[in-house]
Scaffold this motif. Structure first.
Motif, PDB file in Angstrom:
ATOM      1  N   ASN A  37       0.862  -1.185   0.000  1.00  0.00           N
ATOM      2  CA  ASN A  37       0.000   0.000   0.000  1.00  0.00           C
ATOM      3  C   ASN A  37       0.898   1.234   0.000  1.00  0.00           C
ATOM      4  O   ASN A  37       1.360   1.681   1.036  1.00  0.00           O
ATOM      5  CB  ASN A  37      -0.913  -0.037   1.230  1.00  0.00           C
ATOM      6  CG  ASN A  37      -1.801   1.185   1.319  1.00  0.00           C
ATOM      7  OD1 ASN A  37      -1.679   2.119   0.522  1.00  0.00           O
ATOM      8  ND2 ASN A  37      -2.696   1.191   2.298  1.00  0.00           N
ATOM      9  N   SER A  39       0.436   4.298  -0.226  1.00  0.00           N
ATOM     10  CA  SER A  39       0.093   5.531   0.493  1.00  0.00           C
ATOM     11  C   SER A  39       0.196   5.331   1.998  1.00  0.00           C
ATOM     12  O   SER A  39      -0.101   6.228   2.772  1.00  0.00           O
ATOM     13  CB  SER A  39      -1.284   6.038   0.086  1.00  0.00           C
ATOM     14  OG  SER A  39      -2.199   4.976   0.080  1.00  0.00           O
ATOM     15  N   ASN A  40       0.643   4.155   2.413  1.00  0.00           N
ATOM     16  CA  ASN A  40       0.814   3.905   3.832  1.00  0.00           C
ATOM     17  C   ASN A  40       2.242   4.231   4.256  1.00  0.00           C
ATOM     18  O   ASN A  40       3.171   3.484   3.981  1.00  0.00           O
ATOM     19  CB  ASN A  40       0.497   2.428   4.127  1.00  0.00           C
ATOM     20  CG  ASN A  40       0.583   2.105   5.595  1.00  0.00           C
ATOM     21  OD1 ASN A  40       1.049   2.924   6.393  1.00  0.00           O
ATOM     22  ND2 ASN A  40       0.151   0.923   5.957  1.00  0.00           N
ATOM     23  N   ASP A  42       2.903   4.977   7.502  1.00  0.00           N
ATOM     24  CA  ASP A  42       2.804   5.042   8.955  1.00  0.00           C
ATOM     25  C   ASP A  42       4.019   4.502   9.688  1.00  0.00           C
ATOM     26  O   ASP A  42       4.221   4.791  10.840  1.00  0.00           O
ATOM     27  CB  ASP A  42       1.616   4.208   9.467  1.00  0.00           C
ATOM     28  CG  ASP A  42       0.337   4.638   8.838  1.00  0.00           C
ATOM     29  OD1 ASP A  42       0.330   5.751   8.275  1.00  0.00           O
ATOM     30  OD2 ASP A  42      -0.635   3.869   8.897  1.00  0.00           O
TER      31      ASP A  42
HETATM   32  C1  LIG Z   1      -3.497   2.388   2.519  1.00  0.00           C
HETATM   33  O1  LIG Z   1      -2.974   3.152   3.599  1.00  0.00           O
HETATM   34  C2  LIG Z   1      -3.711   4.337   3.862  1.00  0.00           C
HETATM   35  C3  LIG Z   1      -2.974   5.117   4.940  1.00  0.00           C
HETATM   36  O2  LIG Z   1      -2.584   4.284   5.984  1.00  0.00           O
HETATM   37  C4  LIG Z   1      -5.135   3.947   4.298  1.00  0.00           C
HETATM   38  O3  LIG Z   1      -5.888   5.138   4.542  1.00  0.00           O
HETATM   39  C5  LIG Z   1      -5.782   3.156   3.171  1.00  0.00           C
HETATM   40  O4  LIG Z   1      -7.057   2.703   3.584  1.00  0.00           O
HETATM   41  C6  LIG Z   1      -4.924   1.952   2.802  1.00  0.00           C
HETATM   42  N1  LIG Z   1      -5.474   1.309   1.633  1.00  0.00           N
HETATM   43  C7  LIG Z   1      -5.746   0.019   1.580  1.00  0.00           C
HETATM   44  C8  LIG Z   1      -6.325  -0.483   0.315  1.00  0.00           C
HETATM   45  O5  LIG Z   1      -5.542  -0.725   2.540  1.00  0.00           O
END
Ligand SMILES: *[C@@H]1O[C@H](CO)[C@@H](O)[C@H](O)[C@H]1NC(C)=O
Ligand SMILES: *[C@@H]1O[C@H](CO)[C@@H](O)[C@H](O)[C@H]1NC(C)=O
Ligand SMILES: *[C@@H]1O[C@H](CO)[C@@H](O)[C@H](O)[C@H]1NC(C)=O
Ligand SMILES: *[C@@H]1O[C@H](CO)[C@@H](O)[C@H](O)[C@H]1NC(C)=O
Ligand SMILES: *[C@@H]1O[C@H](CO)[C@@H](O)[C@H](O)[C@H]1NC(C)=O
Ligand SMILES: *[C@@H]1O[C@H](CO)[C@@H](O)[C@H](O)[C@H]1NC(C)=O
Ligand SMILES: *[C@@H]1O[C@H](CO)[C@@H](O)[C@H](O)[C@H]1NC(C)=O
Length: 659
Positions: A37, A39-40, A42
């Protein structure tokens, strides 16, 4: 009850506060699946291994041979490792092809950069549609993550276009103090394949499972394939790691945990770990209660650390307002990209076959050099036998307008195919010497063009001798290795013999060789006689090229009365000595110039050439001086114009008339 509640609450509070303490000696937290992911952001796990007190070390990566990257040369190129060292670590030769899906180990230098350990590589986007994820997961086989790529490159996902050059931080780590005390010397970044477990990986390297779990902060041995895992090693990894890895995956489903491990013993470890952990934590937390606030303030103060940039990519919808800075830096960097030669393309053999019409006779330029057409853009492809990583390593670092640009390469069945920028007008040799009948009926090079060419070549040599680090000697300069582009600007080519000269003294270093190779007429006396290699041998060869430009004669030619061979470097002395020097020079000049040249400037150039070909190398000027002299000749030539000269004489006569 109430008396017992207070200590429990206090412990909980302390635990909560301290859970944010940076664990300075901690190893990499295993990525689990978080790199999927993009965009993660964290956790630090996706960004890299946190640094400990060791600033740098030797570390190892593993890489599975792929269709595009299947030899030490091409893999080292991708991972920015040393080809020789990589080949040796796997007991193979530099250009040997490695069967696809074979795992090899790559020794690298790992160093702490900001918060994380990394080994820098660079990657040029080859095709439209490559994303940070594809580059991290597929091209780099999870040796980096999309999060780390985004943190260290200013381009947003949408800005990724072919030709763009990216920084690639490869994950690596240095042993912690605890690991060193336990005898571990290296950490190897291992790519987990389908079906592998922590214990099977431990077996490959002959280490115990527990050390791998600890190195990755894994509490249970459940790992995912296509993820990197750190393996602590007490010795260098075996050279025979080469082995057929797991068969290519047929199911493109998201990778499930690869293994569960033997859960009984791990449970026991977990319980012991928790008990010991709580006790240690309590003690440590009490001591560090104050320290942790101090440290956090210190960590925050250097603001431009990579994690701060992690959120700048416009891929994240919440950061639309960051688009402007991103586009600005993109346009700034795109300027640099045109000249960024650091990154070469690695071509597929069938791409080259297609581009050269299967190396057809009609695409043959000369010898083993072929013309290739990539989507309408021409390139030159040179086929070389054996190990050419030397030439690749030199050219990939060199970046100069007057040096032929290497754009990529391909290794196939032990041969290397180098892909260069295409020089439309072929070599200088072909234009100067009618022996090569090719251009007999076309116009000859003008005086202005010749001066530009001389200046260009001097510029290239000056760069090689004085601006590359370490300095280089070309060793094989001749008119045949000076190529001309569409505007008759010169490009020095053929670095097959080039080498570095490192050393002390203002003359630069020197080396001796017993293996004297070169072209007669261009080789300096001290090189022929003693195998002495210094930058002055290039100055000598340059003097000969200068004489060819002036006279149109060959470096070694038959003399007019047929009295055997005569070297141009010797002839010039006869021309410039004694009386009537200017008249003799007129006779020496190329008849194809049809007297359309300023004799004074031609004389300065001939004098310069004569000094360059002096027998005594100490009497030859430095290339920097040659370059400066030619710069002056060039600017005087720009003022000179045959018609101007007529104008001037006419106006002079007008002035005298009016008097
Ligand atoms: C990916 O990570 C972001 C931020 O942590 C989160 O908001 C999002 O739901 C995640 N996407 C998936 C598909 O897990
Ligand atoms: C990463 O580690 C550093 C230092 O240990 C810490 O300051 C930072 O908050 C961590 N970042 C994340 C996203 O966990
Ligand atoms: C690669 O390693 C070899 C042997 O250690 C060394 O001689 C060579 O200079 C290195 N090459 C580069 C480009 O650093
Ligand atoms: C390296 O390979 C050669 C054969 O190619 C073999 O004879 C030699 O024993 C190998 N060396 C090591 C250290 O494995
Ligand atoms: C690490 O760097 C040193 C000097 O910069 C070099 O000599 C050595 O070959 C490098 N090691 C590897 C494995 O690339
Ligand atoms: C690696 O690249 C980073 C920038 O992305 C830079 O700060 C660091 O100094 C580089 N490390 C080395 C060893 O060149
Ligand atoms: C990651 O790359 C591997 C090949 O290295 C590929 O088989 C796998 O499908 C990729 N994973 C995803 C989610 O695309």
């Amino acid at each position: 009850m109430a008396t017992g509640a207070w200590p429990v609450a206090a412990v909980t509070l302390v635990l909560l506060l301290c859970s944010s303490i940076p664990k300075s000696e901690s190893q990499q937290e295993y990525v689990n699946n978080k790199q999927l992911n993009c965009s993660n952001h964290d956790t630090n796990a996706t960004s890299g291994n946190l640094c400990n007190s060791v600033p740098s070390c030797i570390s190892y990566l593993t890489f599975k041979s792929s269709p595009d990257y299947n030899s030490p040369v091409s893999i080292s190129y991708l991972l920015n490792s040393n080809t020789t060292v990589t080949a040796a670590a796997n007991n193979i030769t530099d250009v040997q092809s490695i069967p696809v899906d074979t795992l090899i180990t790559i020794p690298i230098n790992c160093s702490c950069s900001g918060l994380y350990y990394q080994h820098n590589a660079s990657y040029t986007i080859k095709i439209q549609g490559e994303t940070y994820f594809l580059i991290a997961n597929n091209t780099y086989q999870s040796l980096t993550t999309c999060q780390a790529l985004m943190a260290q490159n200013t381009y947003g996902e949408r800005d990724l276009v072919a030709g763009l050059n990216l920084n690639v931080p490869l994950r690596c780590a240095c042993p912690t103090q605890k690991q060193s005390e336990a005898g571990f010397k290296y950490l190897l970044t291992y790519l987990v394949s389908k079906g592998e477990t922590v214990s099977s990986i431990a077996e490959i390297f002959g280490v115990d499972q527990q050390s791998i779990l600890e190195a990755n902060e894994l509490s249970n041995p459940s790992i995912y394939y296509f993820t990197p895992i750190s393996v602590p090693l007490k010795t260098e990894p075996p050279t025979n790691l080469l082995r057929a890895a797991a068969p290519p995956n047929d199911s493109p489903s998201p990778p499930p945990p690869a293994a569960e491990g033997d859960s009984d013993s791990s449970k026991k470890w977990v319980i012991i770990g928790i008990v010991v952990g709580v006790v240690v934590l309590l003690l440590v937390c009490a001591a560090l209660f104050f320290f942790c606030f101090y440290r956090q303030r210190r960590v925050q103060s250097p603001s431009p650390t990579p994690p701060a940039k992690a959120f700048s990519g416009p891929t994240h919808k919440q950061s639309e307002e960051m688009t402007l800075p991103t586009t600005q830096s993109w346009s700034l960097s795109s300027e640099g990209i045109r000249y960024a030669i650091e990154s070469l393309s690695v071509y597929k053999f069938d791409e080259l076959q297609k581009a050269t019409g299967f190396f057809s006779e009609e695409n043959k330029i000369k010898g083993s050099v072929y013309r290739a057409s990539f989507k309408g853009d021409y390139a030159a492809v040179k086929i070389l036998k054996g190990d050419v990583s030397g030439e690749i390593n030199i050219l990939k670092r060199i970046n100069h307008f007057n040096i032929i640009r290497l754009s990529g390469f391909c290794v196939h069945k032990g041969d290397t195919y180098l892909v260069y920028e295409f020089a439309e007008n072929d070599s200088l040799e072909n234009w100067l010497h009618s022996v090569n009948k090719k251009y007999e009926n076309s116009v000859s090079l003008s005086w202005v063009q010749r001066v530009h060419i001389a200046h260009d070549v001097a510029d290239a040599l000056n760069y090689l001798h004085n601006y590359t680090n370490p300095p280089h000697v070309h060793k094989n300069l001749k008119s045949g290795n000076v190529l001309l582009d569409g505007n008759f600007r010169a490009k020095v080519s053929n670095f097959g013999l080039a080498r570095t000269v490192e050393g002390e003294g203002d003359e630069g270093g020197f080396q001796l060789t017993r293996h004297v190779v070169g072209t007669q007429g261009y080789m300096s006396p001290e090189y022929i006689e003693n195998g002495l290699i210094t930058p002055k041998m290039d100055v000598f060869a340059f003097g000969v090229v200068l004489l060819e430009l002036l006279s149109g004669r060959e470096a070694v030619g038959g003399s007019k009365n047929g009295a055997g061979e005569q070297m141009l470097s010797v002839t010039v002395n006869q021309v410039l000595e004694g009386d009537n020097v200017k008249e003799k020079l007129r006779g020496f000049m190329d008849p194809n110039l049809r007297d359309e040249y300023p004799l004074e400037l031609a004389y300065s150039m001939a004098e310069l050439a004569k000094r360059c070909v002096a027998r005594d190398l100490n009497a030859r000027p430095q290339i920097s001086e040659v370059f400066m002299t030619l710069s002056k000749v060039q600017s005087s030539t720009m003022d000179w114009d045959p018609s101007d000269e007529l104008e001037r004489s006419r106006s002079v006569s007008q002035i005298s008339d009016s008097r």
